[in-house]
Structures are given as structure tokens and as C-alpha cells.
Design a protein around this motif. Structure first.
Motif, PDB file in Angstrom:
ATOM      1  N   LEU A 320       4.189  -7.009  -9.636  1.00  0.00           N
ATOM      2  CA  LEU A 320       5.598  -6.840  -9.262  1.00  0.00           C
ATOM      3  C   LEU A 320       6.330  -8.174  -9.254  1.00  0.00           C
ATOM      4  N   ALA A 321       7.644  -8.118  -9.446  1.00  0.00           N
ATOM      5  CA  ALA A 321       8.484  -9.307  -9.294  1.00  0.00           C
ATOM      6  C   ALA A 321       8.742  -9.537  -7.812  1.00  0.00           C
ATOM      7  N   ASP A 322       9.220 -10.728  -7.458  1.00  0.00           N
ATOM      8  CA  ASP A 322       9.507 -11.042  -6.059  1.00  0.00           C
ATOM      9  C   ASP A 322      10.535 -10.057  -5.492  1.00  0.00           C
ATOM     10  N   LYS A 323      10.228  -9.482  -4.323  1.00  0.00           N
ATOM     11  CA  LYS A 323      11.048  -8.513  -3.596  1.00  0.00           C
ATOM     12  C   LYS A 323      11.160  -7.168  -4.304  1.00  0.00           C
ATOM     13  N   GLU A 324      10.359  -6.962  -5.334  1.00  0.00           N
ATOM     14  CA  GLU A 324      10.310  -5.653  -5.996  1.00  0.00           C
ATOM     15  C   GLU A 324       9.286  -4.782  -5.289  1.00  0.00           C
ATOM     16  N   LYS A 325       9.592  -3.489  -5.171  1.00  0.00           N
ATOM     17  CA  LYS A 325       8.615  -2.583  -4.591  1.00  0.00           C
ATOM     18  C   LYS A 325       8.396  -1.390  -5.514  1.00  0.00           C
ATOM     19  N   THR A 326       7.292  -0.727  -5.327  1.00  0.00           N
ATOM     20  CA  THR A 326       6.921   0.379  -6.193  1.00  0.00           C
ATOM     21  C   THR A 326       7.853   1.568  -5.997  1.00  0.00           C
ATOM     22  N   GLU A 327       8.012   2.363  -7.044  1.00  0.00           N
ATOM     23  CA  GLU A 327       8.827   3.566  -6.946  1.00  0.00           C
ATOM     24  C   GLU A 327       8.126   4.631  -6.110  1.00  0.00           C
ATOM     25  N   LYS A 328       6.810   4.719  -6.238  1.00  0.00           N
ATOM     26  CA  LYS A 328       6.073   5.756  -5.512  1.00  0.00           C
ATOM     27  C   LYS A 328       5.299   5.169  -4.340  1.00  0.00           C
ATOM     28  N   GLU A 329       4.844   6.066  -3.470  1.00  0.00           N
ATOM     29  CA  GLU A 329       4.087   5.650  -2.301  1.00  0.00           C
ATOM     30  C   GLU A 329       2.585   5.699  -2.586  1.00  0.00           C
ATOM     31  N   TYR A 330       1.845   4.950  -1.794  1.00  0.00           N
ATOM     32  CA  TYR A 330       0.389   4.930  -1.872  1.00  0.00           C
ATOM     33  C   TYR A 330      -0.184   5.135  -0.476  1.00  0.00           C
ATOM     34  N   ILE A 331      -1.383   5.658  -0.429  1.00  0.00           N
ATOM     35  CA  ILE A 331      -2.137   5.759   0.814  1.00  0.00           C
ATOM     36  C   ILE A 331      -3.206   4.683   0.785  1.00  0.00           C
ATOM     37  N   VAL A 332      -3.089   3.703   1.678  1.00  0.00           N
ATOM     38  CA  VAL A 332      -3.961   2.524   1.651  1.00  0.00           C
ATOM     39  C   VAL A 332      -4.774   2.468   2.939  1.00  0.00           C
ATOM     40  N   SER A 333      -6.090   2.262   2.794  1.00  0.00           N
ATOM     41  CA  SER A 333      -6.964   2.140   3.963  1.00  0.00           C
ATOM     42  C   SER A 333      -7.547   0.736   4.022  1.00  0.00           C
ATOM     43  N   GLY A 334      -7.788   0.275   5.250  1.00  0.00           N
ATOM     44  CA  GLY A 334      -8.381  -1.039   5.433  1.00  0.00           C
ATOM     45  C   GLY A 334      -8.659  -1.303   6.902  1.00  0.00           C
TER      46      GLY A 334
END
Length: 461
Positions: A320-334
Motif C-alpha cells: 500500500l501507499a502511505d495512508k492508503e487502506k484496503t477496500e475490503k476488510e480482513y479478519i486478523v489473529s495474533g
């Protein structure tokens, strides 16, 4: 720049709405003669023998009495049965004094949008309640009601001594949806662009007037927060142009999971809000009053967000470019690394949390969860600050963003927590499926949980 944008938006909206925003003010100055409009035989007062004044109840409201001026009426009821004091016109400022009962303000054929009540210092009961709209601001001598209705009934909670009341009228109306079309109607809803302009022009976290519904028509472009079986609501974006100009519909009422899907044409009824000053949206509790099903109801369902680990999230962010965010969502575990930072101001919770997670307990590299919310996108409260802590496995859903050198999950909320039960010392050992603590005591396999040894996780199932 933002002020200029808001000014230009409001100018455009004023052209769009025409004369519906023409305003008229009607002031009832009770301290300067308007109390006589109630038609009472005189004023009430205590006895003053020194000045030859006898006690009087001529100004007591023994039944409802109405003062009318320029098409606006104010009706004062008699005090409630058993009340210590009568509602009355007194012989000293502030002359209109109420202790119970109702104060009714009415403007047939118009919408009342603001009522300003001036009173003697500290002589107004904050617990007094209107039947529509809301008191939006107060000082120790003035309170302001805002909303949109041709009639407002205020239940008086106690000693209230009023000097004057100013009523602001906004256009003509036969009730919402009949004459006041500035916010659309069920039959003629606004476009998404028009609703977006209204919401964007609001101040930070401000809403359109309470009690006035905004109607907007559009096509659902994406489900942003999955349907909640607990709260019976869902969040989605909708648009008139395929998504370029879109508006968030936040926690909209929906009784079933597949009630509204991407591609459906809907009419939304509710309140607009400018969340944090940068997210125009329909506020929680809005409703779908019309729905035409799209192709999504043919058996397909909206795409479920992809479940990924921190490493995959970092890989996506790197593109991604700086301050760009994805169009879709993700489910992230950690695993939570360090102590979660619950945001506060002057000791009061904002309702969100900043934390970092990694694929291994205590490990690196990390992904920042920025201003994450609790389950179902609800605010964190003092009672929910213990949902997770360092070492716990957490799952968040949201969009990924690159912010400078910081990879983040934003607009996210909590999905799941697995507590790191039975965490052992870094010197503990794993031997033939069993874990031994520092004292050499065997932790039975039946003790299920997540254990940390030498900075790595061991899961006993």
C-alpha cells in the motif's frame, strides 16, 4: 479549508432546499408585558404589610391557559395534584413560574426547530423532559431545545422561573414528510450525495435534529460489519453511482442475517451523524423502510472477510501507499504484545484501544490495532477493559492501512479472545506432550490453554 468546504456545501444545500429553511422568531417576553396574554385576572404575590400589599393568587393557573402571539401558542397547565406550589404569574422577575405540570409550545402549520428559554439564575430543572427533540445546551440562565415538530410538550420537573421564551420556526409543515422535505420523505427520499452533503456539513460528532428523520435511497455496495445475532443489526455502505459516492449505514436494524445484501435497493430512515468529523454516516438504530432485493438473494451471500495471520497482514500493507487502506476488510489473529492502551481524555474513556499483535506471543514483527472497538463494534467500557491482556490471542476484523512506517488495522472491532491460561515461565519445558513449570511440577494435558516458552506459543488441546 474544511470550513470553506462546509460553507460551500451549505450554500449548495440552500439552493437545493429552496425556501424550506426560511426562519421566523417569535419571542414571548413575560417580564415585559406578554404574561398578560394568558388572560389571568392578575398576578400572584406574598403579603407585604409594610407596603400595604395583600397576598394574592390571581396569577395562579387553576386550569390550562394559553398565550398566543404571531401564530405561536404557549400553554401552561395547572400544577399537578398535591403539588406544594401552583404554577403562576408572579409579581417579580421572573414572572412565569412553574413547579410541575406541562409547558406546551405549538405552531400549527410550521416546524419548530429551536426554543430558547431564559430564566432566573439556576432556576431551571435539568430533569425537565420534552416529548420530542432534546435540550442541546444550557448555561445557568439559558437552556436551548432543538428538534423539528409543530408541537413540543415539556414536562416540568421542578422550580422553573422563566423570563422569556423565543421560538424559531422553520418553513411550513403538516408534519414530517408532508411539508418539510429538507431531509427527504418516504415518498421522495434524498440521494446518497445529498445525504452525504448534509452529514459532512455537520460539526464533529454532531447529528441532524433529534426527532426528525432523514430519508435516503441507494443501492447497497458492501456489507461492512456482519449481521449481529445478539443486537439484530448490520452495517453497510450504499450508493447511487456504484460506490464512488457512498455513505455508511451504521448498525441498521435487521431481524435476519440475509435480510439485506449487497445489490439491494433500499430506503433508509434515521439520523445522520458526522462521526469524529471525518466519517459521515447514518447513526445506529436507523431503519430500512423499503427494500428491493438484488441478485445477492439468489443463493449467494456477501463475501466473508479473509482470515489471515499477522505475517500475511504485513505483506498486504507493504503493497500500500502511505495512508492508503484496503477496500475490503480482513479478519486478523495474533497475540497481544505489551499492554493495551485504552484511550482516555481527562480520565474518561474514548471507547477504543490501541494495541500491537504478533504471530507469536511476545514476538515481532507486529501489527498495530488502531482505535479498535469491542464486540459488535461497541465502545469499550470500564467493565470490558479486562477482555484481553498481554499474551492473549485476539481476533480483530477491519481494514488494513499503511501509516508512515506503521502497519495498522483500522476501523476494526473485536471478534474473539482466547485467554492465555496457565502461562508458564520461559524456563518451562515441553516433554512428550506435557509441560513442566519451574518447580518441576507436571501440568497435565487436561489443562487446556496457551503456554509461552522461550517466547513461543505452545497450545495444549
Amino acid at each position: 479549508m474544511k470550513h470553506l468546504l462546509r460553507y460551500s456545501l451549505m450554500c449548495a444545500l440552500s439552493l437545493l432546499w429552496g425556501t424550506s429553511f426560511a426562519q421566523t422568531e417569535v419571542k414571548f417576553d413575560f417580564d415585559n408585558g406578554d404574561a398578560a396574554l394568558f388572560g389571568l385576572p392578575g398576578v400572584s404575590c406574598n403579603a407585604d404589610e409594610e407596603n400595604g400589599i395583600a397576598e394574592s393568587h390571581d396569577g395562579d393557573f387553576t386550569q390550562d391557559a394559553t398565550a398566543t402571539k404571531d401564530g405561536v401558542s404557549i400553554t401552561v397547565s395547572a400544577a399537578e395534584e398535591g403539588a406544594k406550589n401552583a404554577n403562576r404569574i408572579w409579581n417579580k422577575s421572573a414572572v412565569l413560574r412553574m413547579y410541575s405540570g406541562t409547558l406546551t409550545i405549538e405552531a400549527p402549520g410550521h416546524q419548530i426547530t429551536k426554543i430558547v428559554i431564559n430564566y432566573s439564575k439556576d432556576k431551571w430543572q435539568a430533569d425537565s423532559k420534552p416529548d420530542t427533540g432534546a435540550f442541546t445546551s444550557s448555561t445557568n440562565q439559558t437552556t436551548i431545545w432543538e428538534g423539528s415538530s409543530s408541537k413540543v410538550v415539556i414536562k416540568i420537573a421542578g422550580n422553573s422561573q422563566m423570563k422569556d421564551i423565543t421560538v424559531t420556526l422553520d418553513g411550513e409543515s403538516g408534519g414530517q414528510g408532508s411539508g418539510d422535505t429538507s431531509y427527504g420523505t418516504a415518498e421522495a427520499p434524498l440521494t446518497v450525495a445529498e445525504a452525504l452533503a448534509i452529514a459532512t456539513a455537520l460539526d464533529k460528532d454532531a447529528k441532524t435534529p433529534e426527532g426528525v428523520d432523514v430519508y435516503t435511497k441507494g443501492v447497497v455496495t458492501e456489507i461492512t460489519t456482519a449481521w449481529s445475532s445478539q443486537y439484530k443489526n448490520v452495517s453497510f455502505n450504499f450508493s447511487n453511482d456504484g460506490g464512488t459516492t457512498k455513505l455508511l449505514v451504521y448498525r441498521c436494524k435487521a431481524e435476519t442475517e440475509d435480510y439485506v445484501l449487497a445489490g439491494d435497493e433500499v430506503v433508509i430512515k434515521g439520523t445522520l451523524k458526522n462521526y469524529k468529523g471525518d466519517t459521515p454516516e447514518y447513526d445506529a438504530g436507523c431503519e430500512i423502510i423499503s427494500l428491493v432485493q438484488g441478485s445477492g438473494h439468489s443463493g449467494t451471500t456477501p463475501e466473508t472477510p479473509e482470515e489471515i495471520d499477522v505475517a500475511k497482514a504485513l505483506e498486504i500493507v507493504s503493497g500500500l501507499a502511505d495512508k492508503e487502506k484496503t477496500e475490503k476488510e480482513y479478519i486478523v489473529s495474533g497475540y497481544v504484545v505489551g499492554t493495551p492502551d485504552y484511550q482516555r481524555k481527562d480520565g474518561v474513556l474514548y471507547g477504543n484501544v490501541n494495541l500491537t499483535i504478533a504471530d507469536e506471543a511476545g514476538g515481532t514483527p507486529t501489527l498495530t490495532i488502531f482505535r479498535g472497538k469491542s464486540y459488535d463494534n461497541a465502545d469499550f467500557t470500564e467493565e470490558t477493559l479486562n477482555l484481553f491482556s498481554e499474551g492473549d490471542l485476539v481476533v480483530f476484523q477491519g481494514k488494513l492501512q499503511k501509516y508512515g512506517e506503521t502497519p495498522e488495522l483500522v476501523n476494526g472491532y473485536l471478534i474473539k479472545v482466547e485467554k492465555a491460561t496457565g502461562i508458564q515461565s520461559v524456563k518451562a519445558q515441553l516433554n512428550n506432550g506435557a509441560i513442566y513449570n519451574l518447580a518441576g511440577q507436571r501440568v497435565e494435558k487436561a489443562t487446556k490453554g496457551i503456554y509461552i516458552m522461550n517466547g513461543k506459543k505452545v497450545i495444549v488441546k
